[in-house]
Structure formats: C-alpha cells, structure tokens
Design a protein around this motif. Sequence first.
Motif, PDB file in Angstrom:
ATOM      1  N   TYR A  95     -91.812  -0.895 -40.933  1.00 20.56           N
ATOM      2  CA  TYR A  95     -91.105  -2.498 -41.037  1.00 20.56           C
ATOM      3  C   TYR A  95     -92.423  -3.075 -41.867  1.00 20.56           C
ATOM      4  O   TYR A  95     -92.441  -3.914 -42.639  1.00 20.56           O
ATOM      5  N   THR A 150     -81.545  -2.856 -42.038  1.00 25.59           N
ATOM      6  CA  THR A 150     -80.955  -3.735 -42.907  1.00 25.59           C
ATOM      7  C   THR A 150     -79.242  -4.066 -41.678  1.00 25.59           C
ATOM      8  O   THR A 150     -77.940  -4.950 -42.996  1.00 25.59           O
ATOM      9  N   GLN A 151     -79.295  -4.072 -41.004  1.00 24.23           N
ATOM     10  CA  GLN A 151     -78.184  -4.442 -39.884  1.00 24.23           C
ATOM     11  C   GLN A 151     -78.370  -5.348 -39.564  1.00 24.23           C
ATOM     12  O   GLN A 151     -77.125  -5.659 -38.880  1.00 24.23           O
ATOM     13  N   TYR A 152     -78.645  -6.316 -39.599  1.00 24.28           N
ATOM     14  CA  TYR A 152     -79.347  -7.412 -38.974  1.00 24.28           C
ATOM     15  C   TYR A 152     -79.791  -8.581 -39.695  1.00 24.28           C
ATOM     16  O   TYR A 152     -79.719  -9.573 -38.832  1.00 24.28           O
ATOM     17  N   GLN A 153     -79.176  -9.080 -40.595  1.00 26.05           N
ATOM     18  CA  GLN A 153     -79.417  -9.870 -41.566  1.00 26.05           C
ATOM     19  C   GLN A 153     -79.184 -11.010 -41.091  1.00 26.05           C
ATOM     20  O   GLN A 153     -79.699 -12.504 -41.618  1.00 26.05           O
ATOM     21  N   ASP A 154     -77.957 -11.803 -41.030  1.00 26.01           N
ATOM     22  CA  ASP A 154     -77.685 -13.127 -39.868  1.00 26.01           C
ATOM     23  C   ASP A 154     -78.961 -13.353 -38.954  1.00 26.01           C
ATOM     24  O   ASP A 154     -78.563 -14.602 -38.463  1.00 26.01           O
ATOM     25  N   LYS A 211     -80.579  -4.115 -32.361  1.00 24.27           N
ATOM     26  CA  LYS A 211     -80.764  -5.686 -31.817  1.00 24.27           C
ATOM     27  C   LYS A 211     -80.942  -5.965 -30.872  1.00 24.27           C
ATOM     28  O   LYS A 211     -81.595  -7.499 -31.401  1.00 24.27           O
ATOM     29  N   SER A 269     -84.479 -10.765 -40.145  1.00 22.46           N
ATOM     30  CA  SER A 269     -84.669  -9.499 -41.024  1.00 22.46           C
ATOM     31  C   SER A 269     -85.371  -8.502 -40.986  1.00 22.46           C
ATOM     32  O   SER A 269     -86.304  -8.968 -39.954  1.00 22.46           O
ATOM     33  N   ALA A 270     -86.109  -7.628 -41.756  1.00 24.37           N
ATOM     34  CA  ALA A 270     -87.587  -6.946 -41.243  1.00 24.37           C
ATOM     35  C   ALA A 270     -88.091  -7.499 -41.502  1.00 24.37           C
ATOM     36  O   ALA A 270     -89.373  -6.781 -40.791  1.00 24.37           O
ATOM     37  N   GLN A 271     -88.477  -7.880 -43.216  1.00 23.92           N
ATOM     38  CA  GLN A 271     -89.783  -8.332 -42.837  1.00 23.92           C
ATOM     39  C   GLN A 271     -89.541  -9.407 -41.753  1.00 23.92           C
ATOM     40  O   GLN A 271     -91.156 -10.037 -41.358  1.00 23.92           O
ATOM     41  N   ASP A 272     -88.935 -10.889 -41.212  1.00 23.03           N
ATOM     42  CA  ASP A 272     -89.237 -11.422 -40.158  1.00 23.03           C
ATOM     43  C   ASP A 272     -89.958 -10.930 -38.153  1.00 23.03           C
ATOM     44  O   ASP A 272     -90.856 -11.227 -37.785  1.00 23.03           O
TER      45      ASP A 272
END
Length: 346
Positions: free
Chosen positions: A150, A109-113, A78, A116-119
């Motif tokens: 990723y 999948t732990q920092y979606q707020d 993060k 994201s992994a795509q980002d």
Amino acid sequence: MGHNDMGDFFYSRGDLQSAFKSYVRTRDYCTSGKHVIQMCLNVIKVSIELGNYVHVNNYISKAEQTAEVQKDPVVAGKLRAAGGLAALQAKKYKLAARKFAEVPSEMATQYQDVLSAQDVAVYGGLCALASFDRSELRSHVINNVTFRDYMEVNPEVRELVNDFYGSRYASCLNHLTRLRPMLDLDPYIHAHLNTLYASIRSKALVQYTTPFTSVNLPTMAEAFKTDISGLEKELAELIQSSQIQARIDSHNKVLYARHTDQRKATFQTALRTAEQYLGDTKALLLRANLLKHDFAQKQGEGQEQGHGRGGRRGGNGGGHGGGGHMAPHPYLGALGGYGLINPDLA
C-alpha cells in the motif's frame, strides 16, 4: 432481492436514509452467509457516508460472525478497512493503525467506493507514526509486506515513515508539510490532522533527545527547521507532561537529561519494603501474644455480661448499665484503632 435494488436506487439518488432502511430490511430475507455479508457491506457503506459509526461497528461484528469471511480475503479486507475508519473517527489511533495495517493487498482496488489504496496507506501511516513506538512501527508497518504494498502506491507516505524511523526528522517534517494541503480536503481525516501532526512532532522530539545526556538547542532547532524560542516552548511542554525527563539551560541553550539515580532508587525501595515488613511482623507478634494470654474478649461473653449489668443497674436512672454495654478496656480500644482487635469485640 428487491430491497437491495431499492437501496441501490436511493443510494444513487443521494437519499442515504432511505437507502439505509432498504438495505436493513434485507436482513429478514438473508438465507446464506453470502447474503448476510452483502447486507452488512451495504449497510456499512451507507453508514460511513451518514457518519453513523456505531452502525458500522455493529454490522462489522455481524459480518465477522459468518464463516465465509475467513475464506474471502477481499471481504475480510473491506471489514478491516471499515473498522479502521471507525476507530479513526473515534480517535482510537492505535487501533486504527492496527486495522489498516492488517488490510490484505487483495482489497487494494476492490473498495474504491469507500476507501482507495492510497487512503489506506495515508491513514494507516499517520496513525502508526502518532501512536506506535519504534518496535511496533518496525513490526506492523516497515516489516509488514502487505502494508508495504500500500505504501508503494503512495511514495510520499513511504518516505515519511522511513524518514521518521531513520531519525531524519527534517525530511520527515517536510513530507508532512507537503501532504497537508491534500489531507485538509480529505473527508475522513481532515478533522484529526492537528492532533496527529502534533503527536508525530512530539514523538520526534522525544526520540531525538532520548539517547543524549545533553543536547545543543541551536543544533536541534536546525534539525527540526524551527527557531530556538519555539523549540524551548515545545520542550518545556513535554517536560511538564513528563514525556521528557530533562531540564533546560536557557542561558547556554542546552537541554540536560535528568537520569534517575538507579542506586538511590534501589535503596529507597529496599528501605520501604523493610519498614513495611517490620510493621507487619510487630503487628503479628502483638496479636499472637494477646491471643496467647487470652486478652481478647469474645463477642458472646461481652454481650451476656453487658446485658446482665444493665439489668441490675438499669433502674437507678444514673447508673452505668442503662445502655446495656460494657465499658471498653482502654488498651483494647487503642489496639482496635490499629486493626489488631475489632473495637466491637472490646
């Protein structure tokens, strides 16, 4: 803690300034490393939405000073992702690419707020293409097992990176074109797209022309899906900025590489070195001869003689000693101009 609950409440309402103040107040009540990390992550999240990346960098540094960060790959991921985002906003694209490439897969999948992994794949891939050379691209992106995970989440970015590294520039530019509508709506990278896309295209043109002594412009225009006149303008700009050492034959539509004559350059370097050595040697010999024959005047002696002469002739009003200084020897004055003798000692 109560301040955390108040910060969550204000954040859910969209009152980011009040949420930021509440999260910052928890700093005085942190009693363990976990509390510090939680406080820093909350402040970083709100600061990113506020666009205050100075606070983002400051609280990343605070969190990294705790020992618990090294034990938890999710927290470390993060912080690296947030650091990459801050570097991206500061237009430090190479640093951003390194940060995103170092994000561990546990954070996917732990920092979606926030991201994201795509980002992570998109931001890291574009920044890497715009700033890395081929060796860095291979080691930090293509051969990086973590970042490959990723890129598997976003196949478009994976194909984009592989096509660029494999010199399939037409396919690479097609992938960039397909990604553009989605990225124009991205809140973090949309302001940097023009710079990143221009840098990627320039690097592709440079890499295409580097191996050849001459390039047929119609063939190159077909490879880059552009017209010949537009390609000539792009190449002229790269030549003017010294990114490509070449010249354009506009009549025959050929680009000729301008390679440096290594033999001539070596001789010129040797001659400059020899001339510098010769000048230094002459200066040393001249100074040694002056000292050997006691031709350099000492400071103490000159001042005593000068004051004595001024005392004898100062009353004449028109004498030479009114100022109390000796007239410098013309030869010593000339040597002082070459740095061989201090003019103040003459």
